[in-house]
Design an enzyme around this catalytic site. Structure first.
Site, mmCIF file in Angstrom:
data_model
loop_
_atom_site.group_PDB
_atom_site.id
_atom_site.type_symbol
_atom_site.label_atom_id
_atom_site.label_comp_id
_atom_site.label_asym_id
_atom_site.label_seq_id
_atom_site.Cartn_x
_atom_site.Cartn_y
_atom_site.Cartn_z
ATOM 1 N N GLY A 40 0.850 -1.199 0.000
ATOM 2 C CA GLY A 40 0.000 0.000 0.000
ATOM 3 C C GLY A 40 0.881 1.243 0.000
ATOM 4 O O GLY A 40 1.912 1.295 0.669
ATOM 5 N N GLY A 42 -0.430 4.583 0.257
ATOM 6 C CA GLY A 42 -1.128 5.791 0.676
ATOM 7 C C GLY A 42 -0.235 6.563 1.633
ATOM 8 O O GLY A 42 0.980 6.402 1.647
ATOM 9 N N LEU A 43 -0.852 7.408 2.448
ATOM 10 C CA LEU A 43 -0.029 8.219 3.346
ATOM 11 C C LEU A 43 0.842 7.356 4.232
ATOM 12 O O LEU A 43 2.031 7.609 4.391
ATOM 13 C CB LEU A 43 -0.937 9.106 4.200
ATOM 14 C CG LEU A 43 -1.557 10.291 3.466
ATOM 15 C CD1 LEU A 43 -2.417 11.099 4.407
ATOM 16 C CD2 LEU A 43 -0.481 11.176 2.857
ATOM 17 N N GLY A 45 1.740 4.085 3.874
ATOM 18 C CA GLY A 45 2.675 3.228 3.141
ATOM 19 C C GLY A 45 3.798 4.020 2.477
ATOM 20 O O GLY A 45 4.977 3.673 2.610
ATOM 21 N N HIS A 266 -20.566 9.292 7.482
ATOM 22 C CA HIS A 266 -20.466 10.733 7.329
ATOM 23 C C HIS A 266 -21.833 11.293 6.934
ATOM 24 O O HIS A 266 -22.454 10.799 6.009
ATOM 25 C CB HIS A 266 -19.428 11.039 6.241
ATOM 26 C CG HIS A 266 -18.937 12.436 6.259
ATOM 27 N ND1 HIS A 266 -19.735 13.489 5.911
ATOM 28 C CD2 HIS A 266 -17.740 12.962 6.604
ATOM 29 C CE1 HIS A 266 -19.029 14.614 6.030
ATOM 30 N NE2 HIS A 266 -17.814 14.314 6.458
ATOM 31 N N ARG A 337 -20.810 13.955 13.819
ATOM 32 C CA ARG A 337 -21.173 13.180 12.632
ATOM 33 C C ARG A 337 -22.164 12.057 12.928
ATOM 34 O O ARG A 337 -23.152 11.904 12.215
ATOM 35 C CB ARG A 337 -19.906 12.546 12.046
ATOM 36 C CG ARG A 337 -19.019 13.543 11.356
ATOM 37 C CD ARG A 337 -17.751 12.893 10.842
ATOM 38 N NE ARG A 337 -16.935 13.880 10.139
ATOM 39 C CZ ARG A 337 -15.748 13.622 9.588
ATOM 40 N NH1 ARG A 337 -15.233 12.420 9.664
ATOM 41 N NH2 ARG A 337 -15.081 14.569 8.961
ATOM 42 N N GLU A 432 -5.096 3.572 8.316
ATOM 43 C CA GLU A 432 -6.500 3.175 8.530
ATOM 44 C C GLU A 432 -6.632 1.667 8.698
ATOM 45 O O GLU A 432 -7.580 1.184 9.319
ATOM 46 C CB GLU A 432 -7.370 3.658 7.351
ATOM 47 C CG GLU A 432 -8.869 3.465 7.601
ATOM 48 C CD GLU A 432 -9.757 3.944 6.437
ATOM 49 O OE1 GLU A 432 -9.242 4.620 5.531
ATOM 50 O OE2 GLU A 432 -10.956 3.638 6.458
ATOM 51 N N ARG A 442 -13.792 8.624 14.654
ATOM 52 C CA ARG A 442 -12.626 9.429 14.328
ATOM 53 C C ARG A 442 -13.018 10.886 14.149
ATOM 54 O O ARG A 442 -14.029 11.190 13.542
ATOM 55 C CB ARG A 442 -11.979 8.920 13.038
ATOM 56 C CG ARG A 442 -10.755 9.708 12.614
ATOM 57 C CD ARG A 442 -10.158 9.176 11.327
ATOM 58 N NE ARG A 442 -11.051 9.271 10.188
ATOM 59 C CZ ARG A 442 -11.296 10.400 9.523
ATOM 60 N NH1 ARG A 442 -10.733 11.537 9.889
ATOM 61 N NH2 ARG A 442 -12.127 10.393 8.490
#
Lengths: 644, 254, 261
Positions: A40, A42-43, A45, A266, A337, A432, A442
């Protein structure tokens, strides 16, 4: 199995620094003898892969997308929190810690959350140094905005594309290491399984998505940074490719899965228009600052609206029910939320929903437009209004928007200890994909923070300790465990390809989504969950009989990819239901109708459920075994939330 | 809301990079104007799978216009007829009943077809890897507010940084040039103080890689700018040119 | 030096060559135009012939003219190279490409326009430049009254290999200046009596207009002089000077001769 979170002793504020000192180090000259696999990009990884390569480790990074830059972190809009206190408004590491623990409804581990708050300040420094163009004031310094769940302005942002800018920053750091030869990047590769040797993670099996080649890769450690599993609901704000496969395979190889039922829904998404809908689009939460949420007072009026017999603009003021303002006079439209989402669902369930489908509520800007003027509203929300118009063909300046909640984030994930290691030694989980920092809910602008904290500032330290312990001697992929795992992967693919039934994989996915949304969504009951468990089992059995998977393995085959992912969701779904059944309290995003206050708010049961539920896989169709990690709150006092 | 539509699709089908491709005609029936273009293809694919046929392959992921995975050359234009959006944000109400829609992959030798409408854009990644970064290691960086950056500069850098790497600029360019893509990254970092130390090194490395990948030359038609879903300006190209000539013809170092 | 070689073989370097030669050719056009305005002078070509002599025999101008020829050749060759590279960059063409939706026609057709111009330049130079330099052209003898410069008597002098291209003698007693020059003016006058030849010029100038509307501002973009403050000026010059004024003025010459001479 006994869960050991390995939380360092000592005062909260000193735990991380002390722990860093106590961790073993790998000699600089020895680092190049180690290989680390990062799945992964993403941020979490990308930042982990880059940081580990910078330290001198050899990194192999994998992603299913055609480029590491496309990981779904890119879609995060709002911002990233950091306790910089640049605004001089009383922020501090402790306050960010406290807000996050409270926002998570006291179901997260104190020590992890504190560390997250602590390193948050370094993240901003790092990103700015990489050239991330954060929003700035005229004086040239960084701008902040406020976000839900806190009373200070600590959110750094880059217009509505913060996730994109942060990911491109991490991607650039990753690129630098690719260029230096320290990271070998494998794009369009999907992780199919984890390889364990003597109970330790030593590699992975991947499928090259272009030609179907099944490959094995060995390493000293494996990092899963594979994101959340919100797509189990079929419709979510996740990207189409987001999946649980990597985490689920790890789970089946011995990694416990914690709090799977904690999902965040959400409240402000654009509603579904029909069965063709493939994904949902989020509208920033900030809209609720000026928009008023309402539905018609009566079911009759709602029906007339839906049929088009009545125009929304003709509905008289006294026929409108501003239900959030009515029920929560002090917070009004700005309730958290989960509360906003649940109330919208209630209205729709009562039959007062709007839009052709009746599954939506209004978010009305008429009052804001008359108060501030259309231009001011456009300046604030112009891009969101444009996006809404593009998708719905309706003009929100002239008529209210229609919104409805949608699945957005999953707080649950692989159980990890303080070092982010799963219950399989050598297997780490970041971002995540793990369960660690957000408890049952969160806060906005915290997902980006956690992904980067894990990747840049936590795992580079904690992984070194493990690597120093096992030593540089490598297990290569000639070990029989690799061949065995590869074989099992091939068998599963063959099994999928042998399915020549009558229903498409998407149809199963959609059905699973309906079940999850209906029974394991915003409001859950014992009865509904029990029913869902049966339905999921049936659906899974049916899938393995009647699904249609076309093509072969040895080609670019998106249908096959999807089938593998949906098959895993069909298993995960049941575990989520089990977890939701087990947790008889309500907390954060998990709302059990049986457990609510007289005012209809989520009612926690701290005596019974102040634990993280970590589930152990015992075999296909076998009940999973629950392990409890008791959560100890030494620093914060557990309180009941109220927004009246 | 108007009623459902029937469309004729002419779709490029190609089994893999080696094989010959051809156009195949499909009917898309009962298409709701509320569908996105990709959802319309999803529905066509569901029908194909039910018949046991291979679905049409195309890249897509976030479906909200930010990941840059979706592509598609629709009726002669990258990302279809509308301005400033990606294909996943294109809705069927932009089409008419009984319309013929021609769908092709991005065409460039640097973007070889993988299958059907999916192409290999890793050339973009290699260009980024050649120099699209600021060489700072994790940790040990100064405080974020230690370098003030004028708001206009930060905003300009942000505008360049919004590139999603979809490749529409290459697809739109009659020369299959990647200048807009490369210049957006070069610009972002050339504008910011953090990017200065490697400014001239970076532009040379990235241009060299761009050329090595076999993209065409820019002839300033401006098609890239017109089709860019993020509306990135060709001012970036001028800035890159300036930096490149500065680096290679004027500056002494590197 | 290898650095230069590397730069000019890169895609950006090739474009720089196009831009620099292009801008140079644009400045030449202005000079050429100003000189050719002598054609409109009602002096039986005396000024024009003097100008032709000056342009071909003044050393600094001669040097520049060789640069000019080189520029035309380099501009064309590099255009060919770049076009070939661009074709290679898209080996499979689109079945449908709606270029008119995203770019100006001129910008997409610089090659065709440039080819028309190149053909034109060859014809044009063959008819005038080559003839002036090599053909056995007759001479024009101008007897200009010293009292009244507008009083000019013109007569033809046959070709003579020993005669200078241009000579000026002042005969004070006769009160005349006698100028004998190779008569390029006559060549011009004759050439522009044919309608299709005039048409060719007009078409070529239209091509020039379209070529320069894109080309002039494009050169600035390539060099990197794309400054928001001065961009409007460059655009203005591109359209009004090089897109309209220059081509119209050039085209006016053959039309003028065809209609009035």
């Amino acid at each position: 199995m006994k869960l050991d979170a390995k939380i360092p002793a000592g005062p909260l504020a000193e735990k991380w620094s002390k722990h860093k000192f106590n961790l073993k180090l790998v000699n600089p000259a020895n680092k190049r003898k180690y290989t680390v696999i990062v799945v992964g990009t993403g941020l979490a990884g990308a930042s982990a892969a880059a940081s580990l390569a910078e330290l001198g480790y050899n990194v192999k990074a994998f992603c299913y997308q055609d480029s590491p830059r496309r990981a779904h972190s890119i879609a995060a809009q709002g911002g990233i929190n950091a306790a910089k206190n640049y605004q001089n408004d009383g922020d501090s590491v402790y306050r960010l810690f406290y807000d996050t623990i409270k926002g998570g409804d006291y179901r997260a581990r104190e020590a992890n959350v504190y560390r997250l708050a602590e390193v948050s300040v370094n993240i901003i420094d790092q990103c700015v140094a990489q050239g991330v163009p954060f929003a700035r004031e005229y004086g040239g310094l960084l701008d902040n905005r406020s976000f839900g769940g806190s009373q200070v302005s600590r959110t750094f942002y880059a217009r509505g594309q913060t996730g994109q800018q942060l990911l491109l920053g991490a991607y650039s750091a990753l690129n630098r290491q690719i260029n230096l030869g320290k990271v070998k990047m494998y794009t369009r590769h999907e992780m199919m399984d984890v390889v364990t040797v003597d109970g330790q993670a030593k590699g992975i099996v991947t499928r090259d998505l272009i030609n179907g080649k099944i490959e094995t890769h060995s390493a000293h450690a494996v990092l899963l940074c594979t994101g959340g599993y919100g797509n189990v609901f079929y419709l979510s704000t996740n990207a189409m490719g987001c999946n649980v496969t990597a985490a689920w395979k790890a789970h089946k190889r011995g990694a416990l899965f914690a709090n799977p039922c904690f999902t965040q829904i959400h409240p402000t998404c654009i509603p579904v228009t029909g069965d063709h809908q493939s994904k949902l689009t989020l509208m920033s939460e900030s809209l609720r600052n000026d928009g008023r949420v309402w539905v018609p007072k009566t079911v009759e009026l709602a029906q007339k609206l839906r049929k088009g017999e009545l125009k929304v603009t003709d509905l008289k003021e006294e026929d409108r029910d501003y239900f959030l303002e009515r029920k929560y006079p002090s917070f009004g439209n700005l309730v958290p939320r989960d509360v906003a989402s649940r109330n919208a669902k209630e209205m729709v369930d009562e039959g007062r929903g709007v839009g052709a489908s009746g599954v939506a509520v209004f978010l009305d800007f008429a009052e804001a437009i008359s108060r501030l003027g259309e231009d001011a509203v456009r300046a604030k929300y112009g891009n969101l209004f444009d996006m809404y118009m593009q998708i719905t063909d309706e003009n929100p300046y002239k008529q209210p928007m229609r919104i409805y909640p949608a699945v957005h984030y999953t707080m649950g994930g692989l159980w990890v200890d303080y070092n982010l290691q799963t219950t399989v030694p050598g297997l780490y989980c970041l971002g995540e994909a793990n369960f660690s920092d957000h408890g049952a809910n969160r806060l906005g602008a915290s997902a980006l923070m956690q992904g980067l904290a894990d990747g840049y500032f936590v795992v580079p330290y904690t992984l070194g300790d493990y690597l120093a312990t096992i030593g540089p001697k490598a297990v290569d992929n000639s070990h029989p465990a690799f061949e065995e795992t590869k074989k099992s992967v091939q068998e599963r693919i063959n099994k999928l390809l042998s399915l020549t039934g009558t229903k498409t994989v998407n149809e199963y996915h959609r059905e699973l989504g309906h079940i999850m949304w209906e029974y394991c969504g915003m409001a859950r009951t014992e009865e509904g969950l029990t029913k869902a468990k049966g339905l999921i089992r049936q659906l899974r059995e049916d899938f393995w009989k009647n699904a249609q998977v076309t093509g072969t393995n040895e080609e670019f085959n998106q249908n096959l990819e999807n089938a593998g992912r949906v098959a895993d969701f069909l298993e995960l779904g049941e575990l989520m239901v089990d977890d939701a059944l087990n947790r008889k309290e309500s907390c954060g995003g998990h709302f059990r109708l049986e457990s609510q206050t007289e005012e209809g708010e989520a009612l926690r049961d701290d005596d019974q459920f102040a634990y993280a539920a970590a589930w152990e896989y015992k075999g296909d169709n076998e009940p999973e075994v629950l392990h409890k990690e008791e959560l100890v709150f030494e620093n914060v006092k557990l309180t009941q939330r109220s927004y009246k | 809301m108007s009623g459902n539509m029937n469309l004729t699709l002419k779709v490029w089908r190609q089994k893999n990079a080696e094989s010959q491709g051809k156009f195949v005609t499909y009917k898309a029936e009962q298409v709701s104007p509320d569908m996105s273009f990709l959802e319309m293809l999803d529905v066509v694919n569901e029908g194909l799978i039910k018949k046991g046929e291979d679905p049409i392959h195309f890249d897509h992921d976030c479906r909200e216009g930010i990941c840059g995975a979706c592509s598609l050359h629709i009726n002669g234009r990258p990302h279809g007829p509308k301005h400033g959006i990606t294909t996943c944000q294109l809705h069927m109400r932009s089409f008419n009943d009984n319309e013929i829609v021609v769908i092709e992959p991005w065409r460039a030798s640097a973007f070889p077809v993988i299958r059907d409408l999916a192409v290999d854009r890793t050339s973009f990644d290699r260009i980024q890897a050649a120099g699209g970064f600021i060489s700072v290691n994790t940790g040990g960086v100064p405080d974020a507010n230690s370098i003030p950056i004028p708001k206009v500069v930060a905003d300009e850098a942000f505008n360049s940084a919004t590139c999603i790497g979809c490749g529409a600029c290459v697809a739109a360019c009659k020369n299959a040039s990647a200048m807009l893509f490369v210049s957006a990254k070069v610009s972002q970092m050339a504008l910011l103080p953090q990017g200065q130390p490697e400014r001239y090194r970076r532009v040379q490395a990235m241009v060299a890689q761009m050329d090595a990948e076999g993209f065409g030359s820019c002839t300033n038609t401006g098609a890239c700018e017109a089709e860019c879903p993020k509306e990135i300006s060709i001012t970036n190209i001028a800035r890159m040119n300036r930096d490149y000539f500065n680096a290679t013809l004027i500056k002494n170092e590197e | 030096m290898s650095n230069f070689a590397k730069t000019f073989s890169s895609s950006l370097g090739k474009k720089l060559v196009m831009a620099l030669t292009g801008i140079f050719l644009c400045t030449f056009l202005i000079v050429h135009l100003v000189g050719n305005l002598q054609l409109f002078k009602d002096d039986a070509g005396q000024a024009f012939n003097a100008y032709a002599y000056f342009m071909t025999h003044f050393t600094p101008i001669k040097v520049v003219s060789y640069l000019l020829y080189a520029s035309i050749i380099v501009h064309a060759l590099y255009a060919l190279m770049i076009t070939a590279g661009n074709k290679k960059a898209r080996p499979v063409a689109y079945a449908m490409q709606a270029g008119n939706q995203n770019s100006a026609w001129t910008s997409r057709n610089m090659g065709i326009l440039g080819t028309i111009l190149l053909i034109f330049i060859v014809v044009h130079m063959g008819d005038f430049w080559w003839k002036y330099h090599n053909a056995e052209l007759p001479y024009a003898k101008y007897e200009i009254s010293l009292d009244n410069p507008n009083d000019i008597q013109v007569s033809e002098v046959p070709y003579d290999a020993n005669r200078l291209v241009h000579s000026e003698v002042v005969d004070i007693q006769a009160g005349k200046k006698i100028v004998i020059s190779k008569d390029l003016y006559k060549v011009v006058q004759n050439a522009f009596q044919t309608w299709w030849y005039v048409a060719l010029y007009v078409i070529a100038m239209a091509a020039l207009a379209f070529h320069l509307i894109h080309g002039f501002k494009s050169a600035f973009q390539t060099i990197g002089w794309n400054n928001n403050r001065y961009l409007p000026l460059v655009r203005f010059i591109s359209v009004w000077i090089f897109g309209l004024l220059v081509p119209i003025a050039f085209a006016a010459m053959p039309v003028y001769f065809f209609l009035f001479k």
